[in-house]
Design a protein around this motif. Structure first.
Motif, PDB file in Angstrom:
ATOM      1  N   VAL A  93     -64.200  10.331 -73.607  1.00  0.00           N
ATOM      2  CA  VAL A  93     -65.427  11.098 -73.379  1.00  0.00           C
ATOM      3  C   VAL A  93     -66.230  11.170 -74.676  1.00  0.00           C
ATOM      4  CG1 VAL A  93     -64.443  12.482 -71.519  1.00  0.00           C
ATOM      5  CG2 VAL A  93     -64.198  13.264 -73.872  1.00  0.00           C
ATOM      6  N   GLY A  94     -67.503  11.558 -74.551  1.00  0.00           N
ATOM      7  CA  GLY A  94     -68.358  11.698 -75.723  1.00  0.00           C
ATOM      8  C   GLY A  94     -68.584  10.384 -76.446  1.00  0.00           C
ATOM      9  N   LEU A  95     -68.826  10.473 -77.754  1.00  0.00           N
ATOM     10  CA  LEU A  95     -69.066   9.261 -78.545  1.00  0.00           C
ATOM     11  C   LEU A  95     -67.815   8.398 -78.600  1.00  0.00           C
ATOM     12  CD1 LEU A  95     -71.251  10.541 -81.545  1.00  0.00           C
ATOM     13  CD2 LEU A  95     -71.959   9.726 -79.283  1.00  0.00           C
TER      14      LEU A  95
ATOM     15  N   ILE B  72     -53.809   9.634 -79.958  1.00  0.00           N
ATOM     16  CA  ILE B  72     -54.161  10.971 -79.483  1.00  0.00           C
ATOM     17  C   ILE B  72     -52.916  11.865 -79.359  1.00  0.00           C
ATOM     18  CG2 ILE B  72     -54.012  10.250 -77.052  1.00  0.00           C
ATOM     19  CD1 ILE B  72     -56.414  12.139 -76.509  1.00  0.00           C
ATOM     20  N   PRO B  73     -53.015  13.100 -79.815  1.00  0.00           N
ATOM     21  CA  PRO B  73     -51.904  14.041 -79.616  1.00  0.00           C
ATOM     22  C   PRO B  73     -51.754  14.386 -78.134  1.00  0.00           C
ATOM     23  CG  PRO B  73     -53.378  14.787 -81.370  1.00  0.00           C
ATOM     24  CD  PRO B  73     -54.078  13.680 -80.638  1.00  0.00           C
TER      25      PRO B  73
ATOM     26  N   ILE C 238     -54.703  15.272 -74.531  1.00  0.00           N
ATOM     27  CA  ILE C 238     -54.941  14.320 -73.442  1.00  0.00           C
ATOM     28  C   ILE C 238     -55.763  14.929 -72.300  1.00  0.00           C
ATOM     29  CG2 ILE C 238     -53.801  12.993 -71.614  1.00  0.00           C
ATOM     30  CD1 ILE C 238     -51.633  12.279 -73.645  1.00  0.00           C
ATOM     31  N   PRO C 239     -55.468  16.160 -71.832  1.00  0.00           N
ATOM     32  CA  PRO C 239     -56.281  16.716 -70.734  1.00  0.00           C
ATOM     33  C   PRO C 239     -57.730  16.999 -71.130  1.00  0.00           C
ATOM     34  CG  PRO C 239     -54.196  17.904 -70.993  1.00  0.00           C
ATOM     35  CD  PRO C 239     -54.363  17.065 -72.217  1.00  0.00           C
ATOM     36  N   HIS C 240     -57.990  17.141 -72.423  1.00  0.00           N
ATOM     37  CA  HIS C 240     -59.322  17.523 -72.888  1.00  0.00           C
ATOM     38  C   HIS C 240     -60.188  16.322 -73.304  1.00  0.00           C
ATOM     39  CE1 HIS C 240     -57.853  21.666 -72.975  1.00  0.00           C
ATOM     40  NE2 HIS C 240     -56.780  21.204 -73.599  1.00  0.00           N
TER      41      HIS C 240
END
Length: 215
Positions: free
Chosen positions: A51-53, A72-73, A77-79
């Protein structure tokens, strides 16, 4: 897409946000940087979000045929991942391990506009260079003057005696991706490292690079 030939960099780590910001210029800059990496056959290392940039640049590089490694931690992951993941995703335990792994995998670093997390990652790589842990180029993509105030703060640090003038040159900045990568390819450290790289217990930091013979 214009093929600009092989770069001296095989993989660049890009720090950027899980948000896109309010201006379309920021998204356009992420897309432009992604295309620039593809044109130079440079693989991407990034924070693993879709998501995002983060999502924009990772999809651009992946769709352009270059390898994408996201780190990624588990807790994020859900965020930061929505829908399908992009390229290879490596899950790590925490933020420290995330930064160390991204740093280990990359030949250079670029920060797009972002929030606290992006700036913290950027500043840690600048600090590691100053300390002598690595001598990889650190670039700031200063889109629409987003980082003018931060660059002015660095200059203030030099003026007030907290940053050595030679260490100020650790940070390479430019308003466009093309210009930034060109400047980074010409970068050579001029600062004196706080301590020789050999004196750092680099493996315990979770960081291992192939070079840094300057210190």
């Amino acid at each position: 897409m214009e093929d600009q030939g092989r770069s001296k960099f095989k993989r660049i780590c890009v720090f950027c946000g899980s948000r896109s910001g309010y201006k379309a210029l920021f998204s356009e800059a992420a897309l432009d940087l992604g295309k620039e990496l593809v044109g130079r056959k440079i693989d991407l290392v990034y924070g693993g979000g879709s998501v995002g940039l983060m999502g924009l640049i990772s999809r651009t590089v992946h769709d352009g045929g270059c390898h994408v490694l996201g780190v990624i931690p588990t807790a994020l992951i859900p965020h930061e991942i929505s829908g399908e993941t992009v390229g290879e995703v490596k899950t790590v335990a925490d933020m420290h391990e995330r930064k160390a792994e991204m740093a280990r995998q990359a030949d250079a670093f670029i920060a797009l506009p972002g929030g606290y997390g992006t700036m913290e990652e950027l500043l840690e790589m600048i600090t590691w260079s100053q300390l002598g842990i690595h001598e990889k180029p650190v670039g700031l993509l200063n889109v629409d003057g987003y980082y003018n105030s931060l660059l002015a703060l660095f200059d203030k640090g030099v003026e007030e005696g907290f940053i050595k003038p030679t260490a100020r040159h650790i940070v390479v900045s430019a308003p466009t991706a093309k210009e930034l990568i060109e400047r980074m390819e010409e970068y050579a450290p001029t600062h004196d490292c706080v301590a020789p790289r050999q004196s750092w217990e680099v493996e315990q930091l979770g960081y291992c690079s192939t070079a840094s013979k300057h210190c």
